[in-house]
Write a protein that holds these residues in place. Structure first.
Motif, PDB file in Angstrom:
ATOM      1  N   LEU A   1       0.816  -1.210   0.000  1.00 31.82           N
ATOM      2  CA  LEU A   1       0.000   0.000   0.000  1.00 31.82           C
ATOM      3  C   LEU A   1       0.852   1.264   0.000  1.00 31.82           C
ATOM      4  O   LEU A   1       2.006   1.254   0.444  1.00 31.82           O
ATOM      5  N   THR A   2       0.279   2.343  -0.487  1.00 32.37           N
ATOM      6  CA  THR A   2       0.904   3.659  -0.362  1.00 32.37           C
ATOM      7  C   THR A   2       0.551   4.170   1.027  1.00 32.37           C
ATOM      8  O   THR A   2      -0.593   4.552   1.287  1.00 32.37           O
ATOM      9  N   TYR A   3       1.531   4.160   1.917  1.00 36.68           N
ATOM     10  CA  TYR A   3       1.247   4.381   3.339  1.00 36.68           C
ATOM     11  C   TYR A   3       1.825   5.697   3.848  1.00 36.68           C
ATOM     12  O   TYR A   3       2.752   6.272   3.280  1.00 36.68           O
ATOM     13  N   THR A   4       1.255   6.137   4.975  1.00 38.45           N
ATOM     14  CA  THR A   4       1.851   7.162   5.827  1.00 38.45           C
ATOM     15  C   THR A   4       1.558   6.774   7.263  1.00 38.45           C
ATOM     16  O   THR A   4       0.422   6.403   7.582  1.00 38.45           O
ATOM     17  N   VAL A   5       2.566   6.842   8.121  1.00 43.45           N
ATOM     18  CA  VAL A   5       2.399   6.572   9.545  1.00 43.45           C
ATOM     19  C   VAL A   5       2.590   7.886  10.288  1.00 43.45           C
ATOM     20  O   VAL A   5       3.659   8.502  10.211  1.00 43.45           O
ATOM     21  N   VAL A   6       1.551   8.320  11.003  1.00 47.24           N
ATOM     22  CA  VAL A   6       1.569   9.593  11.731  1.00 47.24           C
ATOM     23  C   VAL A   6       1.633   9.284  13.223  1.00 47.24           C
ATOM     24  O   VAL A   6       0.769   8.580  13.761  1.00 47.24           O
ATOM     25  N   ARG A   7       2.666   9.820  13.890  1.00 42.30           N
ATOM     26  CA  ARG A   7       2.891   9.523  15.303  1.00 42.30           C
ATOM     27  C   ARG A   7       2.771  10.791  16.151  1.00 42.30           C
ATOM     28  O   ARG A   7       3.757  11.488  16.398  1.00 42.30           O
ATOM     29  N   PRO A   8       1.553  11.103  16.607  1.00 45.41           N
ATOM     30  CA  PRO A   8       1.378  12.298  17.437  1.00 45.41           C
ATOM     31  C   PRO A   8       1.854  12.080  18.861  1.00 45.41           C
ATOM     32  O   PRO A   8       1.964  10.945  19.336  1.00 45.41           O
ATOM     33  N   GLY A   9       2.094  13.195  19.540  1.00 47.28           N
ATOM     34  CA  GLY A   9       2.376  13.153  20.962  1.00 47.28           C
ATOM     35  C   GLY A   9       1.088  12.983  21.745  1.00 47.28           C
ATOM     36  O   GLY A   9       0.079  12.504  21.222  1.00 47.28           O
ATOM     37  N   ALA A  10       1.113  13.395  23.007  1.00 47.21           N
ATOM     38  CA  ALA A  10      -0.068  13.263  23.862  1.00 47.21           C
ATOM     39  C   ALA A  10      -1.221  14.089  23.288  1.00 47.21           C
ATOM     40  O   ALA A  10      -1.066  15.275  22.999  1.00 47.21           O
ATOM     41  N   LEU A  11      -2.365  13.453  23.124  1.00 49.84           N
ATOM     42  CA  LEU A  11      -3.518  14.112  22.512  1.00 49.84           C
ATOM     43  C   LEU A  11      -4.290  14.915  23.554  1.00 49.84           C
ATOM     44  O   LEU A  11      -4.511  14.448  24.668  1.00 49.84           O
ATOM     45  N   SER A  12      -4.713  16.110  23.163  1.00 55.27           N
ATOM     46  CA  SER A  12      -5.473  16.975  24.063  1.00 55.27           C
ATOM     47  C   SER A  12      -6.789  17.381  23.408  1.00 55.27           C
ATOM     48  O   SER A  12      -6.960  17.253  22.190  1.00 55.27           O
ATOM     49  N   ASP A  13      -7.699  17.889  24.211  1.00 55.69           N
ATOM     50  CA  ASP A  13      -8.979  18.391  23.706  1.00 55.69           C
ATOM     51  C   ASP A  13      -8.958  19.896  23.502  1.00 55.69           C
ATOM     52  O   ASP A  13     -10.014  20.507  23.322  1.00 55.69           O
ATOM     53  N   ASP A  14      -7.768  20.493  23.501  1.00 53.29           N
ATOM     54  CA  ASP A  14      -7.666  21.915  23.212  1.00 53.29           C
ATOM     55  C   ASP A  14      -8.175  22.196  21.798  1.00 53.29           C
ATOM     56  O   ASP A  14      -8.072  21.334  20.921  1.00 53.29           O
ATOM     57  N   PRO A  15      -8.705  23.384  21.550  1.00 52.89           N
ATOM     58  CA  PRO A  15      -9.131  23.712  20.183  1.00 52.89           C
ATOM     59  C   PRO A  15      -7.946  23.640  19.225  1.00 52.89           C
ATOM     60  O   PRO A  15      -6.813  23.983  19.565  1.00 52.89           O
ATOM     61  N   GLY A  16      -8.209  23.178  18.010  1.00 48.74           N
ATOM     62  CA  GLY A  16      -7.154  23.120  17.007  1.00 48.74           C
ATOM     63  C   GLY A  16      -6.715  24.508  16.584  1.00 48.74           C
ATOM     64  O   GLY A  16      -7.508  25.459  16.587  1.00 48.74           O
ATOM     65  N   THR A  17      -5.448  24.612  16.196  1.00 47.20           N
ATOM     66  CA  THR A  17      -4.901  25.890  15.744  1.00 47.20           C
ATOM     67  C   THR A  17      -4.590  25.882  14.259  1.00 47.20           C
ATOM     68  O   THR A  17      -4.360  26.933  13.664  1.00 47.20           O
ATOM     69  N   GLY A  18      -4.545  24.676  13.656  1.00 41.57           N
ATOM     70  CA  GLY A  18      -4.160  24.566  12.254  1.00 41.57           C
ATOM     71  C   GLY A  18      -2.663  24.682  12.042  1.00 41.57           C
ATOM     72  O   GLY A  18      -2.210  24.764  10.899  1.00 41.57           O
ATOM     73  N   ARG A  19      -1.888  24.644  13.131  1.00 36.69           N
ATOM     74  CA  ARG A  19      -0.435  24.793  13.032  1.00 36.69           C
ATOM     75  C   ARG A  19       0.249  23.669  13.806  1.00 36.69           C
ATOM     76  O   ARG A  19      -0.146  23.342  14.924  1.00 36.69           O
ATOM     77  N   ILE A  20       1.286  23.094  13.205  1.00 40.34           N
ATOM     78  CA  ILE A  20       1.899  21.881  13.739  1.00 40.34           C
ATOM     79  C   ILE A  20       3.411  21.901  13.563  1.00 40.34           C
ATOM     80  O   ILE A  20       3.970  22.794  12.918  1.00 40.34           O
ATOM     81  N   ARG A  21       4.052  20.882  14.128  1.00 38.54           N
ATOM     82  CA  ARG A  21       5.449  20.536  13.839  1.00 38.54           C
ATOM     83  C   ARG A  21       5.475  19.075  13.416  1.00 38.54           C
ATOM     84  O   ARG A  21       4.789  18.247  14.017  1.00 38.54           O
ATOM     85  N   VAL A  22       6.261  18.755  12.420  1.00 39.29           N
ATOM     86  CA  VAL A  22       6.422  17.362  12.002  1.00 39.29           C
ATOM     87  C   VAL A  22       7.903  17.072  11.789  1.00 39.29           C
ATOM     88  O   VAL A  22       8.697  17.970  11.512  1.00 39.29           O
ATOM     89  N   GLY A  23       8.269  15.818  11.936  1.00 43.99           N
ATOM     90  CA  GLY A  23       9.651  15.424  11.718  1.00 43.99           C
ATOM     91  C   GLY A  23       9.896  14.015  12.214  1.00 43.99           C
ATOM     92  O   GLY A  23       9.020  13.381  12.815  1.00 43.99           O
TER      93      GLY A  23
ATOM     94  N   GLU B   1      -5.199  15.940   5.652  1.00 37.69           N
ATOM     95  CA  GLU B   1      -4.315  16.615   4.694  1.00 37.69           C
ATOM     96  C   GLU B   1      -3.300  15.644   4.114  1.00 37.69           C
ATOM     97  O   GLU B   1      -2.936  15.717   2.922  1.00 37.69           O
ATOM     98  N   THR B   2      -2.852  14.715   4.942  1.00 33.93           N
ATOM     99  CA  THR B   2      -1.847  13.740   4.522  1.00 33.93           C
ATOM    100  C   THR B   2      -2.326  12.893   3.334  1.00 33.93           C
ATOM    101  O   THR B   2      -1.521  12.479   2.498  1.00 33.93           O
ATOM    102  N   LEU B   3      -3.616  12.670   3.245  1.00 32.73           N
ATOM    103  CA  LEU B   3      -4.148  11.813   2.189  1.00 32.73           C
ATOM    104  C   LEU B   3      -3.698  12.234   0.793  1.00 32.73           C
ATOM    105  O   LEU B   3      -3.471  11.388  -0.074  1.00 32.73           O
ATOM    106  N   THR B   4      -3.582  13.533   0.567  1.00 27.96           N
ATOM    107  CA  THR B   4      -3.305  14.021  -0.784  1.00 27.96           C
ATOM    108  C   THR B   4      -1.992  14.780  -0.913  1.00 27.96           C
ATOM    109  O   THR B   4      -1.710  15.334  -1.974  1.00 27.96           O
ATOM    110  N   VAL B   5      -1.188  14.818   0.125  1.00 27.70           N
ATOM    111  CA  VAL B   5       0.130  15.454   0.039  1.00 27.70           C
ATOM    112  C   VAL B   5       1.152  14.376  -0.303  1.00 27.70           C
ATOM    113  O   VAL B   5       1.494  13.538   0.541  1.00 27.70           O
TER     114      VAL B   5
END
Length: 213
Positions: free
Chosen positions: A140-162, A183-187
């Motif tokens: 499959l054409t895959y992407t694995v996304v590994r977030p840190g601790a998840l919170s219920d804070d409102p989203g900001t639309g801004r992130i760090r990846v690496g 967003e990852t689906l089509t990037v």
């Protein structure tokens, strides 16, 4: 793109369904285990389908005619091997069997180094790591996304990846996690990648497109 969301009624999955429904180029299909979740998924704009990631035979009809999968299901620690590992693997198998080419996996930070996390999380992280490896070894054409601790804070639309982020603030809102999965689906820069995800200062699309730099 017709996108199956495994774990559509979960805390991240429901955001994924809603965001896909708001996107003019996507059609969300929400995989739910219980009949009582069907109306919720429909109210978020998704097409509900019944299926259980722990029951491989229930998945092929749900996956049929889908172009992509977002795996956002989770056991909440109750059955890490049955859901977080075997359930994810069953979805990989179903995607391959139904020619569902694109697969985005919601994993977890430190899945590759569980010893760096509290002992209570290590079994869960090992299960996630096994699922991630299984996906990466698939066709499959895959992407694995590994977030840190998840919170219920409102989203900001801004992130760090690496590949190995500084853990100075190892958190990320669920809403931003879901937006990143969508967003990852089509990037294309995310195809065949595994990356960590935390809150940050860069717009989601811009951050993802920078992964190949």
């Amino acid at each position: 793109m017709r996108v199956l969301v495994a774990g559509a009624h979960g805390q991240v999955g429901r955001h994924v369904v809603r965001l896909l429904a708001e996107h003019e180029d996507h059609e969300p299909v929400g995989l739910v285990r219980k009949q009582e979740y069907v109306d919720d998924v429909a109210s978020w704009g998704g097409e509900p389908v019944r299926g259980d990631v722990t029951d491989r035979e229930s998945l092929d009809s749900a996956f049929a005619d889908c172009d992509a999968v977002v795996f956002a299901a989770g056991s909440s620690g109750e059955d890490v091997w049955g859901v977080d590992r075997d359930g994810a693997m069953a979805c990989v198998d179903a995607a391959e069997a139904t020619d569902t080419e694109r697969f985005v996996m919601l994993s977890a930070m430190n899945a590759d180094q569980p010893q760096e996390s509290p002992e209570a999380l290590r079994e869960y992280l090992r299960a996630k790591a096994a699922a991630d490896d299984y996906l990466r070894e698939s066709e499959l054409t895959y992407t694995v996304v590994r977030p840190g601790a998840l919170s219920d804070d409102p989203g900001t639309g801004r992130i760090r990846v690496g590949a190995d982020l500084d853990r100075d603030d190892a958190t990320i809102p669920r809403e931003d996690t879901a937006a990143t999965l969508v967003e990852t689906l089509t990037v294309e820069e995310t195809n065949g990648t595994t990356f960590e995800l935390l809150r940050g200062d860069t717009a989601i699309e811009t951050a993802l497109r920078g992964l190949d730099s």
